[in-house]
Design a protein around this motif. Sequence first.
Motif, short mmCIF file in Angstrom:
data_model
loop_
_atom_site.label_atom_id
_atom_site.label_comp_id
_atom_site.label_asym_id
_atom_site.label_seq_id
_atom_site.Cartn_x
_atom_site.Cartn_y
_atom_site.Cartn_z
N SER A 1 0.83 -1.22 0.00
CA SER A 1 0.00 0.00 0.00
C SER A 1 0.86 1.26 0.00
N LEU A 2 1.93 1.24 -0.79
CA LEU A 2 2.81 2.40 -0.90
C LEU A 2 2.69 3.00 -2.30
N THR A 3 2.53 4.30 -2.36
CA THR A 3 2.30 4.99 -3.62
C THR A 3 3.44 5.95 -3.95
N GLY A 4 3.58 6.25 -5.24
CA GLY A 4 4.59 7.20 -5.69
C GLY A 4 5.42 6.67 -6.84
N ILE A 5 5.50 5.34 -6.95
CA ILE A 5 6.36 4.75 -7.98
C ILE A 5 5.54 4.08 -9.07
N GLU A 6 4.23 4.37 -9.12
CA GLU A 6 3.37 3.76 -10.13
C GLU A 6 3.82 4.07 -11.55
N PHE A 7 4.41 5.25 -11.76
CA PHE A 7 4.85 5.64 -13.10
C PHE A 7 5.79 4.61 -13.72
N ALA A 8 6.49 3.85 -12.88
CA ALA A 8 7.51 2.90 -13.36
C ALA A 8 6.97 1.49 -13.53
N ALA A 9 5.64 1.32 -13.41
CA ALA A 9 5.06 -0.02 -13.39
C ALA A 9 5.31 -0.82 -14.66
N GLY A 10 5.60 -0.15 -15.78
CA GLY A 10 5.84 -0.87 -17.02
C GLY A 10 7.25 -0.74 -17.56
N ILE A 11 8.13 -0.05 -16.82
CA ILE A 11 9.51 0.12 -17.29
C ILE A 11 10.23 -1.23 -17.16
N PRO A 12 10.77 -1.77 -18.25
CA PRO A 12 11.30 -3.14 -18.21
C PRO A 12 12.71 -3.28 -17.64
N TYR B 1 5.74 8.74 -18.06
CA TYR B 1 4.45 9.31 -17.69
C TYR B 1 4.55 10.35 -16.58
N GLY B 2 5.53 11.23 -16.72
CA GLY B 2 5.65 12.36 -15.81
C GLY B 2 6.42 12.10 -14.54
N GLY B 3 6.88 10.87 -14.33
CA GLY B 3 7.66 10.56 -13.13
C GLY B 3 9.07 10.14 -13.48
N SER C 1 19.73 14.36 -13.11
CA SER C 1 19.16 15.27 -14.10
C SER C 1 18.47 14.38 -15.14
N TYR C 2 18.01 14.97 -16.21
CA TYR C 2 17.26 14.20 -17.21
C TYR C 2 18.11 13.06 -17.75
N ARG C 3 17.70 11.82 -17.46
CA ARG C 3 18.35 10.58 -17.90
C ARG C 3 19.83 10.54 -17.49
N HIS C 4 20.13 11.09 -16.32
CA HIS C 4 21.52 11.14 -15.87
C HIS C 4 21.61 10.99 -14.36
N SER C 5 22.68 10.34 -13.90
CA SER C 5 23.00 10.30 -12.48
C SER C 5 24.52 10.26 -12.32
#
Length: 299
Positions: A112-123, A137-139, A168-172
Motif C-alpha cells: 500500500s505504498l504509492t509514488g512509484i506507479e509511473f515505473a510499473a511498465g519500465i522493463p 508518464y511524468g515521473g 538530471s534528465y536521464r543522468h546520475s
Amino acid sequence: MKFPVEKLPNIEFKVDEPLSKYTFTKTGGNADVLAFPKTRVELVEIVNTAREDDIDITIIGNASNLIIKDGGIRGIVIILPNFKKIEVHGDKVTAEAGATIIDTTIAAQKASLTGIEFAAGIPGSVGGAVFMNAGAYGGEIKDVFDSAEVLLPNGNIVTLNHDDMEFSYRHSLVQNNDGIVISATFLLESGDKEKIQAEMDRLNELRRSKQPLEYPSCGSVFKRPTGHFTGPLIIKAGLQGHIIGGAQVSMKHAGFIVNINHATATDYMDLIHLIQRTINDKFDIKLQTEVRIIGEDTK
C-alpha cells in the motif's frame, strides 16, 4: 589482457558469450568474459581482480535500454540477475540492482505504498533505472529515490543519498564515477492499495496501446529535445516505417526502433544516424540518444 577467470573458480563465468542473448533488441556481439556474481563478496572480488590487472569493467543490467555494438565488449562484463531481493520497511522499499523495476512497483503496491506507479511498465533493472534516472508518464526515479549502495572502482561500497546522485534528465552521478549500483531505496507514501493498482493498470494499458511491445526494441531511442516531441518530428520527416537491414522505425511509435527481421546492432546504429542527420537537416534540431550505446564496432 583477458580476465583471469581461473583466479575466481567459485564464480560463474561464460567466455566469448553472445550478448544478443541478453539484450532486449536481440542484437550485440560477444563478451570476452561475462560474469554472474551471486553475492556482494563475489562482485567485489571481480572488481578488485579487474582493477589489479587493469581490465575494463562493463555492467549491462537488464539490457532493456541498451545497444551493444556487433564487435562486442572487451574486458569483463557483469550482469546481476542474482541480485533481486526486494524488501519493504515502513514507507521505504529497498531493491537490489538486479531486481526489475516492475517487480519493485508490485512490492510497493502490495504494501500500500504509492509514488512509484509511473515505473510499473519500465522493463529495466533497478540498477539501470537509477543509473539513467529512468522515467515515464511524468515521473522519474529521482522523484522517489532515497539512497543507494554503490560499489566504487576502488572496491569500497558507499551509501549515496539523493543529493549525492546529481540527478538530471536521464543522468546520475554513477554515469560519471564508474560506480556499480548494488541496491537502491525508494521513499514512498502510504496509499490505497486498490487505487495504486488501478493507476498501474491504467499506465500499463497506455503503454501497451502506444508502444511496440510485440517486437524486440531498446525502448525510447532519443532524449526529448527541448520544446519538441521526438516521435512527431520523425513522422514529419517522413521516416516512420523506414527500414535498414532488419531494423525499422516503429509504425506504432516513431520514437522506437524495432527488430523486425534479425536486425544487427549495426542496422540500429545506421538507422539512428539517419534519423539524427535527417532531423538536423530538416528542423535544425540535434537529437541525442537516450539509449545507452556501448561496445566495439566490427573490424
